[in-house]
Every structure is written in structure tokens, then in C-alpha cells.
Design an enzyme around this catalytic site. Structure first.
Site, short mmCIF file in Angstrom:
data_model
loop_
_atom_site.label_atom_id
_atom_site.label_comp_id
_atom_site.label_asym_id
_atom_site.label_seq_id
_atom_site.Cartn_x
_atom_site.Cartn_y
_atom_site.Cartn_z
CE1 TYR A 128 116.82 -16.74 -41.47
CE2 TYR A 128 115.29 -17.33 -43.21
CZ TYR A 128 116.56 -16.99 -42.79
OH TYR A 128 117.58 -16.90 -43.71
CG ASP A 156 123.68 -17.84 -39.10
OD1 ASP A 156 122.50 -17.85 -39.53
OD2 ASP A 156 124.66 -18.17 -39.79
CB SER A 239 126.32 -22.73 -41.28
OG SER A 239 126.02 -21.81 -42.30
CG HIS A 241 123.63 -16.88 -43.28
ND1 HIS A 241 122.63 -17.21 -42.39
CD2 HIS A 241 122.99 -16.44 -44.39
CE1 HIS A 241 121.45 -16.96 -42.94
NE2 HIS A 241 121.65 -16.50 -44.16
#
Length: 343
Positions: A128, A156, A239, A241
Site C-alpha cells: 500500500y 482499490d 480484482s 478485493h
């Protein structure tokens, strides 16, 4: 254990209620989480017959590194909630089965230990952009030093999803050594790490910090895929998540085709979310994915028998994929084309 659903049932019965809730939950009504699996059933295969499939081969490559089959261990947090060996067991299993593992920033085992346990296997680091930019920089530097081969930047999660972290605090034995968090760890400690001001400029910043390939995880649209290519990333993981962020978005397999068409072969495209069978893998590859990543099934395997359990999960998917290829008239991964699939 003959299918991934067997592992899921075992995990539900054996994990603590908090651990099962964390691993199994999704955002909102869990529409997207459930649809990740259900969406695969809306696609049908068009097998070809009378083709020599006597020497079927599942090997492929990702970012220039060969893997034995196009199923990789995706990023998931807190493996020690499932088994005391945590990420060490996962890394050993991925290496034994000659595939890639993505280690999460919220690993409950130190990166250096995981790298050693998984050596000489292929490992990537998920990252991140933290509010503390020096922490972000130090993780990249450490990943390079211990031999990781790519940086996977999650894009995201500007904030922690509303329902993805239900428990007020984690068990006292859980810590995140790579980012300096130790117990007791609660929601606010985790939320305060995440920077919601991140833009595409930070992607350029990360690329400037490393010579490793950068892969963006969390792309669902053609517009963002094109922007990712423009910023020079080497890969995209389609994706949502695991359905843990914004409920109501497309299932990953439904978004995959749009992203593949948008990048026009300029970067490798992968996907995660809902992969439970070898035919799911085959369908994703036919739609243009280079490989798929699995998350929850790895945790179920850990809960079952640690390294052995994760290995069995990988083995099942490898054998199911090989069988699906043979029955579809395909002997090599590179021969899997869009014509194999109909929606």
C-alpha cells in the site's frame, strides 16, 4: 479433500468464529463476493475434439519467470489466524508446487523469514502507499534485498471497506512485523495507516523507487487499465478485493475482458476473485488472463493442515486445470484462446 469446497467446510468448522468471520465476510450485502464465484458459471466452454492432448503441459510464465501452472497464491492478510506457521507454510507450499506467492503488507510473519522459507521460489510483495512514505520506501528496499521479483501495488483501498474488518481487535498473538504494528491491534490502528489522498502520481513515485516490475491490483475498468499502461506498469490484476471493498461492482471475471481488450497486449493481465475450480482457471485464461491468483482457498488449506493443506489446494487446481485442458482439446497454456469460451 477432493475439492476446494471440502477445505472451506473444514475451515468453517475448525476456525474460531472471529477468524472465520474475517476470512469469509464481504462488504455490504456481499453481492460482489458471492458473484465472484457465481459469475464463472455464466460462461460456457466450447471444446474441440480429435486433437493430440497426450502431452498436456500447464507451464507458463509471469513477468519472465516460469511457473508450473497459472495458479498463484494471491495476497491475503493474517495467515496466522488460520495456522501457527502462517505465511511460512504458505511460502513453502508455493515453492514446492513451483508457483508464485504474493506476500501481503499485513503479513503476520516478517518478510525476511518468508523469503527464506520460500527460497528459491518466486515471490512478489503486495504494497500500500502508506501515509508514512518512508515506511513504504523501506518495504520496497527490503523486498529488493531479500529477492522478491515484483511489487504489487493495491489501488482499490483508499479506505478500509465498511464490512471487511468486523472484529473490534485482533487476538494478542497477531502482529504485523513489517509495518511495525503489534498487539493489541484494533481497527483504528489499521485505518490510520492507509492514505486516501493517493493518486497516479504515487504510482510514478513507486516506479521511481525500484527497478522491480510494478503490478497494479484492483483495476476493473478499461479507463483505469489504459491509465495504468500510460504510467508504465508491467502488469494488472483485475480484482475487486474479494468483494471486501465496494459492494455491487462487477465480478472479476466479468471485468476481465474489458481490461484485456483495453491494454491490447501491452502489459500482462491477471485476475483474482472466485476461482474455485480448474474450469474457472481455464475460462479466465481463455478470456486473456496470463494467470489467476487465489486467496480464501489458501487460507482454508492453511486451516486444514498448514503447508500440506495449501499444497493440496494447489495440487487440486493444477490437476483440475490439466483435465479441463485435455477435455477441451488443448495441450498447452499458450493454445488457450478466446474461441474456447462463450457467454
Amino acid at each position: 479433500m477432493f475439492s476446494l469446497s471440502d477445505f472451506e467446510q473444514f475451515a468453517q468448522q475448525s476456525l474460531s468464529s472471529d477468524a472465520w468471520s474475517y476470512y469469509s465476510s464481504g462488504a455490504g450485502l456481499q453481492q460482489t463476493m458471492k458473484d465472484n464465484e457465481a459469475a464463472f458459471l455464466r460462461y460456457r466452454l466450447r471444446p474441440r475434439v480429435l486433437r493430440d492432448v497426450s502431452a498436456a503441459d500447464t507451464r507458463t510464465s509471469i513477468l519472465g519467470n516460469t511457473i508450473d501452472f497459472p495458479v498463484c497464491v494471491g495476497v491475503t492478510a493474517m495467515h496466522k489466524l488460520a495456522h501457527d506457521d502462517g505465511e511460512l507454510a504458505t511460502a513453502r507450499a508455493a515453492t514446492k508446487y513451483k508457483t508464485c506467492m504474493v506476500l501481503g503488507s499485513f503479513s503476520t510473519t516478517a518478510m525476511e523469514e518468508v523469503a527464506e522459507a520460500g527460497s528459491p521460489g518466486l515471490q512478489w510483495l503486495q504494497l500500500y502507499i502508506f501515509r508514512d512514505r518512508e515506511l513504504t520506501r523501506s518495504l520496497i528496499t527490503q523486498a529488493e534485498r531479500v529477492g522478491f521479483k515484483a511489487i504489487v501495488l493495491t489501488v482499490d483501498q483508499p479506505v478500509i471497506g465498511p464490512d471487511s474488518y468486523k472484529s473490534a481487535s485482533l487476538p494478542p498473538h497477531i502482529s504485523f512485523p513489517d509495518i511495525g504494528l503489534s498487539g493489541p491491534i484494533n481497527k483504528e490502528k489499521v485505518r490510520n495507516l492507509i492514505d486516501s489522498s493517493v493518486t497516479w502520481e504515487e504510482v510514478d513515485w513507486v516506479k521511481g523507487l525500484t527497478k522491480l516490475p510494478v503490478v497494479l491490483k484492483g483495476i476493473l475498468t478499461a479507463e483505469d487499465a489504459v491509465e495504468a499502461v500510460r504510467h508504465g506498469v508491467q502488469g494488472i490484476i483485475v480484482s475487486n478485493h474479494g468483494g471486501r471493498q465496494l459492494d455491487g461492482v462487477l465480478a472479476s471475471i466479468d471485468a476481465l475482458g474489458e481490461v484485456v481488450r483495453a491494454v491490447e497486449g501491452r502489459v500482462e493481465v491477471y485476475m483474482d476473485g472466485g476461482v474455485r475450480r480448474g474450469t474457472d482457471v481455464l475460462k479466465a485464461l481463455a478470456m486473456g488472463a496470463r494467470a489467476v491468483f487465489i486467496g480464501r482457498p489458501v487460507l482454508w488449506g492453511l486451516a486444514y493442515k498448514g503447508q500440506e493443506g495449501v499444497g493440496r489446494v494447489l495440487e487440486i487446481l493444477r490437476e483440475e486445470l490439466k483435465s479441463a485442458m485435455v477435455l477441451s482439446g488443448v495441450s498447452r497454456v499458450t493454445d488457450i484462446k478466446a474461441e474456447l469460451l462463450v457467454h
